[in-house]
Write a protein that holds these residues in place. Structure first.
Motif: not given
Length: 473
Positions: A1-3, A133-138, A158-160, A162-169
């Motif tokens: 699935m592509i964002t 799924i692109v998880s995170c932890h501060s 996830a796709s690359d 989608s990872l880039a989108l999470v980075e932007a968010i």
């Protein structure tokens, strides 16, 4: 699935081009994320907590730009393109089981849990296959500025793009991205946090058992003692579950906390036996294993790895002491007039790392929390100087001013290890809150002073030529 969203989307983009951001769980960290997202200008932020808190949450967040409170996680999951579960690790399976199936097709899901094994299991079990799924932890607490702090990103399913989108968010946080797998995350966090938390929890238990605020009687005042007191109070002023999840659910953490208790006990037995040769051999062996690569050779040859020490001077720390500071009339070495300290907590921590073959510096740059950076800086400050280390060993063997506290520390370390081995969150909570209540009257001042100390040390680290504080790596 592509964002469907551009990976370089920003809060300045038109609202229709922005992804909808969902936060399930509005505790301290969830609230911090919502606040940062709102202040950055993201315009579609959906939040929820327990249904019973719905009305209170609406009142609290009324009028906050971009934020809309929804009744439960089903609504957040259906409406959001990026969903973050900010709930305790103990409950992540139950919460994802309830709301995960409602996740919007093609959405990206993350978790803010401190232990990732339960989160990974829950996501794989309950999230639909058409969800990424692109998880995170501060890796810091909610009261610490996220700017410059490590933020773990885990691209699991996830796709690359989608990872880039999470980075932007997440870019408005100003954090430093660290890319790990689920498994590596749990190893790194255990290596950087397990023994650190155990040491400070044990200090609090020891002083509570002695019914003492020792810094108010002239003990543990100034220099590296300041870190012990301020961080201990800081930890006990936080929510108990922040530390319980890592200790109980992370198998690596359990092993380390058990070894920390053994190291504490065995070193204390050497102290009681006045075994100077045995104590010195054990501690200097730990020094070689943990810090050896960063020490100059006995023949004067330079260290194998060039690395400036984290803490170059104790002077900066004196500004944040909660106890009486040395008189200005005393010499610069006035802190030597305080009763000598064995620094059993530091000796045991380094011994624990050595026994388990852990090289904490390998994870320092990667994913160090502010507390871990300070604590390893204090340990390094003690261990890199033979004069300071020998002074601590002499105090351990021949001085008795701190002996009763050392005894309480041993009992406390073994008690925490046993508590964690039972795997009971209720038992952990009861033990934590029992000690926290003893120090509660000191939390307000300690929180302010502790936050200022952390910020001062972080600020000082920006100049590699600084003469005190932390050196940036």
């Amino acid at each position: 699935m592509i964002t469907p969203f551009r990976p370089n989307v920003t809060p300045d983009c038109p609202e229709e081009e922005q992804p909808a951001l969902g936060l399930i769980g509005m505790g301290a960290m969830g609230s911090m994320y919502a606040r940062v997202f709102s202040e950055a200008g993201w315009k579609k932020i959906y939040i929820c907590d327990l249904p019973a808190k719905y009305e209170a949450l609406k009142t609290k967040w009324a009028g906050v730009p971009g934020v809309r409170v929804l009744e439960n996680g089903h609504y957040v999951s259906r409406a959001s393109d990026f969903i973050m579960y900010s709930v305790e690790a103990e409950y992540i399976n139950r919460v994802v089981a309830e709301y995960g199936p409602s996740t919007k097709v093609g959405a990206i899901v993350a978790g803010q849990t401190s232990v990732k094994a339960p989160e990974k299991s829950a996501f794989e079990k309950y999230l639909p296959e058409d969800v990424q799924i692109v998880s995170c932890h501060s890796l810091h607490g909610p009261s610490v500025s996220p700017v410059g702090q490590p933020l773990v990103l885990i691209k699991h399913r996830a796709s690359d793009k989608s990872l880039a989108l999470v980075e932007a968010i997440l870019r408005p946080l100003g954090s430093r991205y660290v890319y790990l797998s689920y498994e590596d995350h749990d190893i790194v966090t255990a290596n950087t946090q397990a023994v650190t938390h155990a040491a400070f929890l044990t200090m609090g238990t020891a002083w509570h058992s002695a019914l003492s605020y020792p810094w108010e009687q002239g003990l543990y005042v100034g220099g590296i003692e300041t870190v012990k007191v301020n961080i201990m109070l800081r930890i006990y002023s936080n929510k108990w579950h922040v530390y319980a999840g890592l200790a109980i659910l992370n198998p690596s953490a359990r092993v380390q906390i058990d070894q920390f208790a053994r190291s504490t006990t065995e070193i204390f037995k050497l102290m009681l036996a006045s075994d100077a040769a045995g104590l010195r051999a054990r501690i200097y062996d730990a020094r070689r294993i943990v810090f050896g690569d960063y020490l100059d050779a006995a023949d004067g040859a330079p260290a194998r790895t060039a690395r400036p020490p984290i803490l170059l001077s104790e002077d900066l720390l004196d500004r944040f002491s909660l106890g009486k500071k040395p008189s200005d009339s005393l010499s610069p070495t006035s802190r030597q007039s305080a009763p000598p300290n064995s620094h059993l907590s530091l000796l045991a921590m380094v011994d624990c790392w050595a026994r388990l073959g852990i090289k904490p510096f390998e994870h320092l740059d990667l994913a160090a929390t502010p507390i871990f950076r300070m604590w390893i800086g204090v340990a390094e400050y003690l261990f890199r100087s033979e004069a300071r280390l020998d002074s601590a060993l002499h105090a351990a063997l021949y001085e008795t001013s701190h002996r009763s506290d050392d005894l309480e520390f041993v009992v406390g370390a073994r008690g925490w290890s046993q508590c964690i081995s039972f795997g009971s969150f209720e038992l952990y909570k009861e033990r934590f809150m029992h000690t926290a209540s003893f120090f509660e009257s000191r939390f307000e001042e300690a929180t302010k002073v502790g936050s200022a100390m952390i910020q001062a040390l972080m600020d000082s680290s920006t100049d590699p030529e600084t003469t005190n504080g932390l050196v940036k790596h």
